[in-house]
Write an enzyme that holds these catalytic residues in place. Structure first.
Site, PDB file in Angstrom:
ATOM      1  N   ASP A   1       0.833  -1.195   0.000  1.00  0.00           N
ATOM      2  CA  ASP A   1       0.000   0.000   0.000  1.00  0.00           C
ATOM      3  C   ASP A   1       0.876   1.257   0.000  1.00  0.00           C
ATOM      4  O   ASP A   1       1.854   1.344   0.759  1.00  0.00           O
ATOM      5  CB  ASP A   1      -0.894  -0.025   1.247  1.00  0.00           C
ATOM      6  CG  ASP A   1      -1.873   1.113   1.297  1.00  0.00           C
ATOM      7  OD1 ASP A   1      -2.833   1.108   0.505  1.00  0.00           O
ATOM      8  OD2 ASP A   1      -1.688   2.015   2.147  1.00  0.00           O
TER       9      ASP A   1
ATOM     10  N   GLU B   1       1.839  -0.355  -5.129  1.00  0.00           N
ATOM     11  CA  GLU B   1       0.996   0.807  -5.438  1.00  0.00           C
ATOM     12  C   GLU B   1       1.960   1.987  -5.450  1.00  0.00           C
ATOM     13  O   GLU B   1       2.311   2.541  -4.406  1.00  0.00           O
ATOM     14  CB  GLU B   1      -0.087   0.997  -4.380  1.00  0.00           C
ATOM     15  CG  GLU B   1      -1.029   2.149  -4.695  1.00  0.00           C
ATOM     16  CD  GLU B   1      -2.047   2.387  -3.585  1.00  0.00           C
ATOM     17  OE1 GLU B   1      -3.181   2.791  -3.911  1.00  0.00           O
ATOM     18  OE2 GLU B   1      -1.719   2.198  -2.398  1.00  0.00           O
TER      19      GLU B   1
END
Length: 445
Positions: free
Chosen positions: A91, A128
C-alpha cells in the site's frame, strides 16, 4: 485458510501497509511504535514535535531506517515461511522510497532488502507506486522484481470510454502494455498491473452510475475520497429503472472488463465487479462494515449476463496464456518487436490519432494458436462502419464474432467453438461498444 485456497489452485497475495500506523498525528493515541522509539519509527517534521504525513493518515513510517527495515523484512519472511502466502501488494509503496526527511532516494535500502532476501525469492511483489504526498512513481519504481499498479491504465481507459478528447493515443499504448511507461525498463509485459477499479474508489457499477461521490455516511461531510473519478452516469444519478440507461451501463461495464482482460499486462478485477456490486456511490468505503462493503450474493442471479461475460472472457484469457509459453520470457519491447500488429480507423491502415478521435481498431496475431484477432473500439456517440482486413491465405471472409458488447446476452460474448461468421467485409460498430473478431490462420510451413 492459505492451505485450503492453495488446494483449490488459488494463490494468496497479502495486502501490507508499511507506510503508516494507527497512532495518528501528534495528538495520538500512543499504541506501540510511538511509545517504543518515536524518532526511529516515524518521519518527523523539522521541529521533531509533529509528523510528516505522506500517507494521508497523520503519520508516515520511517521505512529506510535500519531498525524499521528489519521489522518490515522480518514480517514479510514470517508471512512467506510460516503462513505460506505467495506475494504482497504494498500500500502507498512510494513511501518506501523516502528517506528520514521525506526526500526521494535513488536507491532505497528497504526495497533492495526485500528484493535480495533469499527467503523472499520468487515471492510476487506488487507496488501501489504512489503516495498521498504527491510522489508518483508509476514506471519508475525502484527494483527489478516489482510489478506496479498502473494508475495511468485506469485513468486513460476511463477517459477514453467517457468520450474525452486526446485519449485515443493513450488507449493504444495501454492496450500494448504501456511501453511509453515501462519500455525503458526492459521488463516483461506483466510489470504493468492493469485495472479500472480497485478497493479504493468507485466500483465498476458506480463508475457508470454516478457523476459525483456520495460519501456522507463516512462522517467527513463528503470531503474524503478522490474527486478525479472520470465517471459518467449516462443521464441518471444513481440507480434507475430506465432500460435504455441500464443497457448503456451494462455495455460500458463490459467494455471496461474486456479492455482490462485483453490488454498486455497483468489484469486485475475488483471483487463484485463481475456482478455489478454497488457501494451506492461511496468511493471511500473502507470504514463501512455493513451492506455498503459486503458482497450481495443475490447479484449473481440479478446480473447473470455480466457474470457469464466475465467467466467466458477469463477462460479465454487463461487459454491464451497457456498457449503462449514464450511471452513470460520476453521483455515487453521484445514482445512488441516480434508481434505482427496493425492499427486502423474506419478505413484499413488509417488510424485516426486526432485529438477528437473516439475510435480505434487493432489487428494482431496469436501465432502459437494460429489465430488472428481484430478489435474494434468505438467510444463515439454514433455507429461507425469499420472495414475488415483480409485474412492471409484465405479466399473468402472467415472472421467470426467473439465479442460485441452492444448485443444482448448471450450474443455479447459467444462460446468460442460456435462463434458466428461475419458475412460482410465491414462491421457496423454500435456507439460506446467494443467488438472482437477472430479468424484461423493458415498454418506456417
Amino acid at each position: 485458510m492459505v492451505k485450503a485456497v492453495h488446494r483449490a489452485g488459488i494463490e494468496v497475495i497479502l495486502d501490507v501497509v508499511f507506510n503508516h500506523t494507527a497512532e495518528g498525528n501528534h495528538n495520538g493515541p500512543t499504541l506501540s511504535l510511538r511509545g517504543l522509539d518515536n524518532n526511529t519509527y516515524y518521519i518527523l517534521d523539522q521541529d521533531r514535535s509533529r509528523y510528516s504525513n505522506y500517507s494521508g493518515t497523520g503519520n508516515t513510517l520511517n521505512a529506510n531506517h535500519a531498525i524499521v527495515r528489519r521489522m518490515i523484512v522480518d514480517s514479510l519472511r514470517y508471512w512467506v515461511q510460516e503462513m505460506h502466502v505467495d506475494g504482497f501488494r504494498f500500500d502507498l509503496a512510494a513511501i518506501l522510497e523516502r528517506d528520514e526527511s521525506g526526500v526521494l532516494m535513488p536507491r532505497p535500502p528497504v526495497l533492495w532488502d526485500i528484493e535480495s532476501d533469499p527467503a523472499l525469492a520468487g515471492t510476487k511483489l506488487i507496488a501501489e507506486a504512489w503516495d498521498a504526498g504527491g510522489l508518483y512513481q508509476v514506471g519508475s519504481f525502484v527494483g527489478d522484481s516489482w510489478r506496479e499498479w498502473n494508475g495511468r491504465f485506469r485513468d486513460d481507459v476511463r477517459s477514453f470510454f467517457r468520450g474525452d478528447d486526446d485519449s485515443v493515443g493513450n488507449l493504444a499504448d495501454r492496450l500494448l502494455g504501456s511501453p511509453q511507461i515501462y519500455g525503458h525498463k526492459e521488463r516483461e509485459a506483466e510489470q504493468s498491473v492493469n485495472f479500472v477499479t480497485c478497493h479504493d474508489g468507485f466500483t465498476l457499477n458506480d463508475l457508470v452510475s454516478y457523476n459525483q461521490k456520495r460519501n456522507e455516511a463516512n462522517g467527513e461531510h463528503n470531503g474524503d475520497g478522490g474527486n478525479d473519478n472520470r465517471s459518467w452516469n449516462w443521464g441518471v444519478e444513481g440507480p434507475t429503472d430506465d432500460p435504455a440507461v441500464e443497457e448503456l451501463r451494462n455495455r460500458q461495464i463490459k467494455n471496461f472488463l474486456t479492455v482490462t482482460m485483453l490488454s498486455l499486462g497483468l489484469p486485475m478485477i475488483l471483487m463484485g465487479d463481475e456482478v455489478r456490486r454497488t457501494q451506492r456511490g461511496n468511493n471511500n468505503a473502507y470504514c463501512q462494515d455493513d451492506e455498503t462493503s459486503w458482497f450481495d450474493w443475490t447479484l449473481v442471479e440479478k446480473h447473470a449476463d455480466v457474470h457469464r461475460f466475465v467467466s467466458l472472457l477469463s477462460a479465454r484469457r487463461l487459454l491464451l496464456d497457456d498457449v503462449e509459453p514464450d511471452v513470460e520470457r520476453l521483455t515487453l519491447n521484445q514482445l512488441l518487436r516480434k508481434a505482427n500488429k496493425s492499427w486502423h480507423g474506419v478505413k484499413l491502415g488509417q488510424p485516426d490519432w486526432d485529438h477528437s478521435s473516439h475510435s480505434l481498431a487493432l489487428t494482431a496475431e496469436a501465432r502459437n494458436e494460429n489465430l488472428l484477432f481484430h478489435v474494434i473500439i468505438n467510444a463515439y456517440w454514433e455507429p461507425l462502419e469499420f472495414e475488415l482486413p483480409h485474412t492471409p491465405g484465405q479466399t473468402q471472409n472467415v472472421w467470426r464474432r467473439w465479442i460485441d458488447t452492444a448485443l444482448e446476452s448471450p450474443h455479447d460474448i459467444e462460446e468460442w467453438e460456435t462463434a458466428p461468421l461475419v458475412p460482410c467485409r465491414t462491421y457496423r460498430s454500435s456507439p460506446h461498444s467494443l467488438v472482437t473478431l477472430f479468424a484461423k490462420m493458415m498454418p506456417q510451413s
